[in-house]
Design a protein around this motif. Structure first.
Motif, PDB file in Angstrom:
ATOM      1  N   LYS A 292       0.824  -1.214   0.000  1.00  0.00           N
ATOM      2  CA  LYS A 292       0.000   0.000   0.000  1.00  0.00           C
ATOM      3  C   LYS A 292       0.856   1.261   0.000  1.00  0.00           C
ATOM      4  CE  LYS A 292      -3.717   0.189   2.564  1.00  0.00           C
ATOM      5  NZ  LYS A 292      -4.635   0.043   3.714  1.00  0.00           N
ATOM      6  N   LYS A 293       1.924   1.280   0.790  1.00  0.00           N
ATOM      7  CA  LYS A 293       2.788   2.454   0.827  1.00  0.00           C
ATOM      8  C   LYS A 293       3.403   2.728  -0.544  1.00  0.00           C
ATOM      9  CE  LYS A 293       4.186   1.960   5.670  1.00  0.00           C
ATOM     10  NZ  LYS A 293       5.316   1.609   6.560  1.00  0.00           N
ATOM     11  N   LEU A 294       3.926   1.673  -1.175  1.00  0.00           N
ATOM     12  CA  LEU A 294       4.544   1.837  -2.493  1.00  0.00           C
ATOM     13  C   LEU A 294       3.526   2.269  -3.541  1.00  0.00           C
ATOM     14  CD1 LEU A 294       7.070  -1.109  -3.069  1.00  0.00           C
ATOM     15  CD2 LEU A 294       7.554   1.337  -3.067  1.00  0.00           C
TER      16      LEU A 294
ATOM     17  N   LEU B 147       0.978   6.391  -7.048  1.00  0.00           N
ATOM     18  CA  LEU B 147      -0.198   7.125  -7.525  1.00  0.00           C
ATOM     19  C   LEU B 147      -0.071   8.621  -7.263  1.00  0.00           C
ATOM     20  CD1 LEU B 147      -2.896   4.589  -6.297  1.00  0.00           C
ATOM     21  CD2 LEU B 147      -2.328   5.083  -8.682  1.00  0.00           C
ATOM     22  N   GLU B 148       0.571   8.994  -6.154  1.00  0.00           N
ATOM     23  CA  GLU B 148       0.782  10.406  -5.843  1.00  0.00           C
ATOM     24  C   GLU B 148       1.753  11.070  -6.817  1.00  0.00           C
ATOM     25  OE1 GLU B 148       0.177  10.144  -0.970  1.00  0.00           O
ATOM     26  OE2 GLU B 148       2.185  10.116  -1.850  1.00  0.00           O
TER      27      GLU B 148
ATOM     28  N   ARG C 179      -1.131   8.528   8.982  1.00  0.00           N
ATOM     29  CA  ARG C 179      -1.109   7.859   7.677  1.00  0.00           C
ATOM     30  C   ARG C 179      -2.504   7.853   7.079  1.00  0.00           C
ATOM     31  NH1 ARG C 179       3.632   5.386   6.380  1.00  0.00           N
ATOM     32  NH2 ARG C 179       2.716   5.724   4.333  1.00  0.00           N
ATOM     33  N   GLU C 180      -2.912   9.029   6.582  1.00  0.00           N
ATOM     34  CA  GLU C 180      -4.259   9.188   6.025  1.00  0.00           C
ATOM     35  C   GLU C 180      -4.529   8.176   4.922  1.00  0.00           C
ATOM     36  OE1 GLU C 180      -8.049  10.756   5.297  1.00  0.00           O
ATOM     37  OE2 GLU C 180      -6.683  11.147   6.950  1.00  0.00           O
ATOM     38  N   GLU C 181      -3.522   7.938   4.048  1.00  0.00           N
ATOM     39  CA  GLU C 181      -3.731   7.050   2.912  1.00  0.00           C
ATOM     40  C   GLU C 181      -3.963   5.611   3.349  1.00  0.00           C
ATOM     41  OE1 GLU C 181       0.737   7.142   3.636  1.00  0.00           O
ATOM     42  OE2 GLU C 181      -0.986   8.465   3.785  1.00  0.00           O
ATOM     43  N   LEU C 182      -3.321   5.182   4.459  1.00  0.00           N
ATOM     44  CA  LEU C 182      -3.523   3.815   4.946  1.00  0.00           C
ATOM     45  C   LEU C 182      -4.902   3.662   5.569  1.00  0.00           C
ATOM     46  CD1 LEU C 182      -0.055   2.942   6.534  1.00  0.00           C
ATOM     47  CD2 LEU C 182      -0.936   2.281   4.296  1.00  0.00           C
TER      48      LEU C 182
ATOM     49  N   SER D 216      -8.306   0.540   1.053  1.00  0.00           N
ATOM     50  CA  SER D 216      -8.019  -0.869   1.328  1.00  0.00           C
ATOM     51  C   SER D 216      -7.014  -1.379   0.300  1.00  0.00           C
ATOM     52  CB  SER D 216      -9.303  -1.697   1.243  1.00  0.00           C
ATOM     53  OG  SER D 216      -9.718  -1.814  -0.113  1.00  0.00           O
ATOM     54  N   ILE D 217      -6.436  -2.528   0.563  1.00  0.00           N
ATOM     55  CA  ILE D 217      -5.478  -3.132  -0.367  1.00  0.00           C
ATOM     56  C   ILE D 217      -6.141  -3.420  -1.711  1.00  0.00           C
ATOM     57  CG2 ILE D 217      -5.929  -5.449   0.560  1.00  0.00           C
ATOM     58  CD1 ILE D 217      -2.588  -4.180  -0.901  1.00  0.00           C
ATOM     59  N   HIS D 218      -7.420  -3.791  -1.688  1.00  0.00           N
ATOM     60  CA  HIS D 218      -8.131  -4.101  -2.936  1.00  0.00           C
ATOM     61  C   HIS D 218      -8.330  -2.836  -3.772  1.00  0.00           C
ATOM     62  CE1 HIS D 218      -8.849  -8.052  -1.274  1.00  0.00           C
ATOM     63  NE2 HIS D 218      -9.364  -7.490  -0.192  1.00  0.00           N
ATOM     64  N   GLN D 219      -8.646  -1.722  -3.124  1.00  0.00           N
ATOM     65  CA  GLN D 219      -8.791  -0.458  -3.842  1.00  0.00           C
ATOM     66  C   GLN D 219      -7.463  -0.012  -4.446  1.00  0.00           C
ATOM     67  OE1 GLN D 219     -10.432   1.631  -0.409  1.00  0.00           O
ATOM     68  NE2 GLN D 219     -12.309   2.042  -1.549  1.00  0.00           N
ATOM     69  N   VAL D 220      -6.400  -0.165  -3.680  1.00  0.00           N
ATOM     70  CA  VAL D 220      -5.073   0.244  -4.147  1.00  0.00           C
ATOM     71  C   VAL D 220      -4.649  -0.573  -5.359  1.00  0.00           C
ATOM     72  CG1 VAL D 220      -2.618   0.188  -3.545  1.00  0.00           C
ATOM     73  CG2 VAL D 220      -4.265   1.180  -1.961  1.00  0.00           C
ATOM     74  N   LEU D 221      -4.831  -1.894  -5.296  1.00  0.00           N
ATOM     75  CA  LEU D 221      -4.451  -2.755  -6.413  1.00  0.00           C
ATOM     76  C   LEU D 221      -5.272  -2.428  -7.663  1.00  0.00           C
ATOM     77  CD1 LEU D 221      -4.014  -6.184  -4.572  1.00  0.00           C
ATOM     78  CD2 LEU D 221      -2.215  -4.741  -5.522  1.00  0.00           C
ATOM     79  N   SER D 222      -6.554  -2.159  -7.476  1.00  0.00           N
ATOM     80  CA  SER D 222      -7.419  -1.824  -8.613  1.00  0.00           C
ATOM     81  C   SER D 222      -6.986  -0.516  -9.276  1.00  0.00           C
ATOM     82  CB  SER D 222      -8.880  -1.718  -8.168  1.00  0.00           C
ATOM     83  OG  SER D 222      -9.358  -2.969  -7.724  1.00  0.00           O
TER      84      SER D 222
END
Length: 313
Positions: A58-60, A65-66, A293-296, A300-306
């Motif tokens: 998620k961090k990476l 994305l940023e 860590r607002e982004e965490l 979710s991991i699923h949103q990040v991967l998508s």
């Protein structure tokens, strides 16, 4: 490439090593997103229980994305720098945790451990150097047999080590003074996700009045579970179980989960790189971590991967 049978910290290090090599060879932002999305998805599907791996991915991904409006060279430099920082942080945290935990091991301890954990091995090795460990019992930890590698690592460091079958835990508990295990994840309510068999050991230890200590850096605390995300438990393939094929009948279903969940009431203490807490203290630690860590918190991991996969198209 596999992260399935290594310790959780090692699995995250393998992921970061692959990512650094892969990203270094990319030539465009689209290729960067494609490589990151591909490797992140593969490692997550292989090790969905690892909170450290999920948090690292998620961090990476969020950083990538940023950086979408930056030049490719700037984005690549920032991501490679972040990878180096994550590796350094994880290694320092393991060292700090092991130093702290080794001081909490009582003198003349006979320890039982389960599966494979870099942090457990380092902690017991340091405690042994201080003359605190009399003997270590290590379960074979099927399926996968990670305990065999743990026994080898401990014996090479000079500890008197006995490798036992998983089903013999209760038989040997009379000889044990302390149970020490690592962690795949610590959930929002203080439960432990770890190699299958951990909960059985915890239950037996609880009834035999043997203290159970969990070694888990705060990077293994699952932010996902705060918002109701469930940790998916993977299963071993039949090929890894060693069953004779002629014994597998049409109406026989074989199940081999790789992880299980130990309830908080069976855990005496959780030692992190920041100190010692009880399972009841976990929610406070997670909320303190999330506050910065607002982004965490929001993805979710699923949103990040998508999102990554969408950018890669």
């Amino acid at each position: 490439m596999t992260a399935q049978w290594t310790g959780a910290t090692e699995a995250a290090m393998v992921f970061l090593d692959y990512m650094k090599k892969s990203l270094s060879q990319t030539k465009s932002m689209k290729e960067l997103y494609a490589n990151l999305a591909s490797f992140a998805r593969r490692f997550y599907e292989e090790r969905p229980t690892s909170a450290l791996l999920v948090n690292t991915i998620k961090k990476l991904a969020i950083r990538a994305l940023e950086l979408r409006d930056r030049s490719f060279d700037e984005a690549l430099h920032d991501l490679l720098k972040l990878i180096d920082e994550e590796v350094d942080y994880s290694r320092r945290s393991v060292d700090e945790l092991a130093q702290l935990a080794s001081r909490r091991i009582p003198d003349d301890s006979v320890v039982l451990t389960h599966s494979y954990s870099t942090t457990v091995i380092k902690t017991l090795s340091l405690a042994h150097e201080k003359g605190k460990i009399k003997q270590v019992f290590v379960t074979e930890s099927r399926p996968g047999g990670e305990g065999i590698h743990t026994a080898k690592a401990l014996s090479e460091r000079g500890l008197k080590t006995t490798l036992i079958t998983d089903s013999a835990v209760n038989y040997f508990l009379d000889k044990v003074s302390l149970v020490v295990v690592g962690a795949e994840a610590i959930t929002a309510n203080g439960a432990l996700v770890n190699k299958i068999g951990t909960s059985m050991i915890a239950l037996a230890s609880y009834h035999r009045r043997k203290r159970m200590i969990v070694l888990a850096g705060t990077y293994k605390f699952s932010f996902e579970t705060v918002y109701g995300e469930l940790i998916r438990i993977p299963e071993a393939s039949l090929d890894t179980l060693g069953f004779p094929k002629d014994l597998l009948y049409p109406n026989v279903l074989v199940k081999a989960p790789l992880m299980d969940v130990t309830r908080p009431q069976y855990i005496d203490a959780i030692i992190t790189e920041k100190g010692v807490t009880s399972p009841a203290g976990v929610p406070l630690i997670i909320w303190e971590s999330l506050s910065n860590r607002e982004e965490l918190r929001t993805m979710s991991i699923h949103q990040v991967l998508s999102l990554l996969e969408e950018k890669a198209r």
